[in-house]
Each structure stands twice: as C-alpha cells, then as structure tokens.
Design an enzyme around this catalytic site. Structure first.
Site, mmCIF file in Angstrom:
data_model
loop_
_atom_site.group_PDB
_atom_site.id
_atom_site.type_symbol
_atom_site.label_atom_id
_atom_site.label_comp_id
_atom_site.label_asym_id
_atom_site.label_seq_id
_atom_site.Cartn_x
_atom_site.Cartn_y
_atom_site.Cartn_z
ATOM 1 C CG HIS A 31 -2.916 3.974 4.058
ATOM 2 N ND1 HIS A 31 -3.197 3.228 5.337
ATOM 3 C CD2 HIS A 31 -1.828 3.389 3.414
ATOM 4 C CE1 HIS A 31 -2.237 2.125 5.314
ATOM 5 N NE2 HIS A 31 -1.430 2.377 4.135
ATOM 6 C CG HIS A 54 3.932 7.630 0.429
ATOM 7 N ND1 HIS A 54 3.849 7.729 1.815
ATOM 8 C CD2 HIS A 54 3.264 6.431 0.141
ATOM 9 C CE1 HIS A 54 3.167 6.416 2.369
ATOM 10 N NE2 HIS A 54 2.817 5.866 1.138
HETATM 11 O O1 G3P Z 1 2.163 2.306 -2.391
HETATM 12 C C1 G3P Z 1 3.290 2.421 -2.080
HETATM 13 C C2 G3P Z 1 3.381 2.403 -0.766
HETATM 14 O O2 G3P Z 1 2.421 3.399 -0.444
HETATM 15 C C3 G3P Z 1 2.651 1.336 -0.078
HETATM 16 O O3 G3P Z 1 2.490 1.280 1.233
HETATM 17 O O4 G3P Z 1 0.755 1.314 3.071
HETATM 18 O O5 G3P Z 1 1.708 3.550 2.409
HETATM 19 O O6 G3P Z 1 0.112 2.357 0.981
HETATM 20 P P1 G3P Z 1 1.071 2.058 1.930
HETATM 21 CA CA CA Z 2 0.265 3.598 -1.345
#
Ligand code: G3P
Ligand code: CA
Length: 315
Positions: A74, A32
């Site tokens: 992000h 992530h």
């Molecule tokens: O993409 C999965 C997860 O990352 C969604 O949450 O806000 O971290 O992009 P975010």
């Molecule tokens: Ca994401």
C-alpha cells in the site's frame, strides 16, 4: 462486444436496477488487501483467506521495486508494515523513510511483514513475506483451479506519478503481467483501479487497455469535480466503474443512481468491522444500509466473511 454496445446494455440493466433494486447475488465482495482484518495486509495468507471466505475479487495495491518488479504494497515506504528498519538500518532516505523503489526484489524478500494495526493480528508475529503481484495471480488462479471458483483480481496503480518519475513504466508493467496470465479484453475477470484520471485515460487511449477500469474518488475536495454530472460523464468515456470513498455516497446518495445512469458500477471503500462509524452498530449494519438504501454494486471490505453473511441474509 464493443464498449458502446456494452454501455447500451449497461444502461438497460441500470434502468432495471432503478426499478427493481440491485440484485444482491450480483453484489461484489472486494477483499481489501486480502482478508486484512484477520491477517497482515497484502500477504498471500491474507489473500488465500479472502478467497476461502467467498470474496469475488482480491485487491492488491501495487508498488514497483528498484529492479522493476510489481509487488503488493500500500505505502510507497516499507517501515509501517515490515521489519526494514532492522534489516536495512542504513537504507532510509534523508526523510527517515525506507522507499520500496530503492530496494531490489531480492532485498525486499529478506523482509518479513508485520501487521499495521495493533488491534488485529499480533504485531510481534513475523510469519510472512511481501508478495509479488505475479505470486498473487498464481495464488488466485491456483485456488480457482482447486476450488472451482472464479475469483477475480482488482489491482490498484498506487502513486503512478511517483513510479513513472522514478523511471518505471508502471502501467505497462501491469498490462504485461495481466496479459501473461490471460487477463485480456473487456470480459477479463479484473478491474484496474486508480485515483489518477490521467493514468486511467492513458491506459485506455495510449496503451490499449481493454480491461474494465475503475476511477477511484477520494474524499478530498480536489476530487469533487469527479462526482458532478460532468465529471461522471467524463469518467464514463474511459471507465466502467467508480470507487468512491463511502462518505461521498452518504453525503450525496444520488451519486449511485447518477453513476448507474452512465453505465458505471459503484464500489465504495472501505468497510471494516473494527472501525465502524458511530451511527452504525456494526459493519454488517453499515453494509446493509449501503446495499439496500444506496444500491451499491460491491464494496471494498477488510472482513469478506461479514459481507458474505450480509448478502446471504438479504437474498
Ligand atoms: O482501492 C480502494 C481503496 O483501497 C483505496 O484506498 O488507501 O486503502 O488503497 P486505499
Ligand atoms: Ca487500494
């Protein structure tokens, strides 16, 4: 193989999974924002570390610059993770925020990236630049060549309505870049993810995307309809998986089996070793529950090494 045949095969596999449980060796580690638990998110350093830690996919959120370049970011804005307020003090909008879409790539590259969370990499250390999506792909393919591994990418179209309204063909830009680097067809080592169903349907139906798609499902009530049987039926017409907030599975563990029954893989988000729900002693324990009791197929994690250890211990 056509998508209908693939769906048929997936149903057979799903049936086997229901009987045998998910084969842990097939579980996917999705880094992530890179190994963001250890290095500032979305930097090439964080992605390289995740690759070395054994991740199966490297996950970037995507944004678009003023001159139409995809970057790994992000937020729509830059101030939380860069020094933009110091470098361009007069470029904030009236709301006091610096939007990535207002800056060219040449300007974006003048910024240095800082850690978002104070508990992680020292926030005063500015060693990194914002990476373009193309740079991430080149890094991934370079590391795949030098290590002999085949790590995929898992790009998220973030805030697609905002970028389309700003005049950028966001989805088309993504598909062009994927095609340039060979991520084409249903077997490409990529998942395209998005929270917005219409964006994914348009990718599939209007832009001809054949790559695997994942419908993200937030924990907010406005997306409750997506986890009903009817909602999953609909998702299965255009996507190959769902990426639900992990709390949705805890609230209703049948979400996983109902998705599997429709040929959808299940990749919940986000598992972090430094923010673990009270009922778990650690991220490792939390992941063990999701893998062995809930039968997920993969997970978005800030700490890929810990997920790797958990999987190896279960094998
Ligand atoms: O993409 C999965 C997860 O990352 C969604 O949450 O806000 O971290 O992009 P975010
Ligand atoms: Ca994401």
């Amino acid at each position: 193989m056509s998508w209908s045949n693939r769906l048929f095969c997936a149903l057979i596999v799903s049936a086997a999974i229901l009987v045998c449980g998910v084969a842990q060796t097939e579980v996917k580690i999705i880094a992530h924002r890179g190994a963001s638990g250890y290095l500032p998110e979305h930097t090439l350093a964080a992605y390289a570390m995740a690759h070395a830690m054994g991740a199966d996919y490297l996950e970037p959120d995507l944004a678009v610059t003023k001159d139409g370049v995809l970057i790994c970011l992000h937020d729509m804005t830059l101030e939380a993770t860069t020094d933009v307020a110091d470098v361009f003090p007069d470029r904030a909008r009236e709301d006091g925020r610096w939007y990535a879409v207002d800056f060219t790539l040449e300007e974006i590259k003048q910024l240095t990236v800082k850690e978002r969370f104070s508990r992680r990499f020292p926030q005063e250390t500015h060693l990194f630049q914002i990476a373009t999506f193309e740079e991430l792909i080149q890094l991934t393919q370079g590391l795949n060549a030098s290590t002999g591994r085949d790590v995929g990418i898992y790009p998220e179209l973030k805030d697609p309505v905002f970028y389309e309204r700003a005049g950028h063909a966001f989805s088309a830009l993504l598909l062009e870049m994927l095609e340039k680097y060979g991520y084409t067809g249903p077997d490409a080592n990529v998942y395209i993810q998005c929270f917005v169903p219409t964006t994914l349907k348009r990718l599939r139906d209007d832009l001809g995307a054949e790559q695997p798609l994942v419908q993200l499902i937030s924990n907010r009530s406005l997306q409750d309809a997506l986890v009903t049987d009817e909602g999953l039926d609909e998702i299965a017409t255009y996507a190959q998986g769902i990426g639900p907030h992990k709390n949705r599975i805890e609230k209703d563990p049948t979400l996983v089996s109902r998705a599997h029954a429709r040929g959808l893989v299940v990749h919940p988000y986000t598992f972090r070793d430094d923010v673990t729900p009270d009922k778990y002693a650690s991220m490792a324990e939390e992941l063990r529950v999701f893998l062995t009791e809930y039968n997920i197929d993969g997970a978005f994690v800030d700490h890929p090494d810990i997920m790797k250890q958990v999987i190896e211990a279960l094998d």
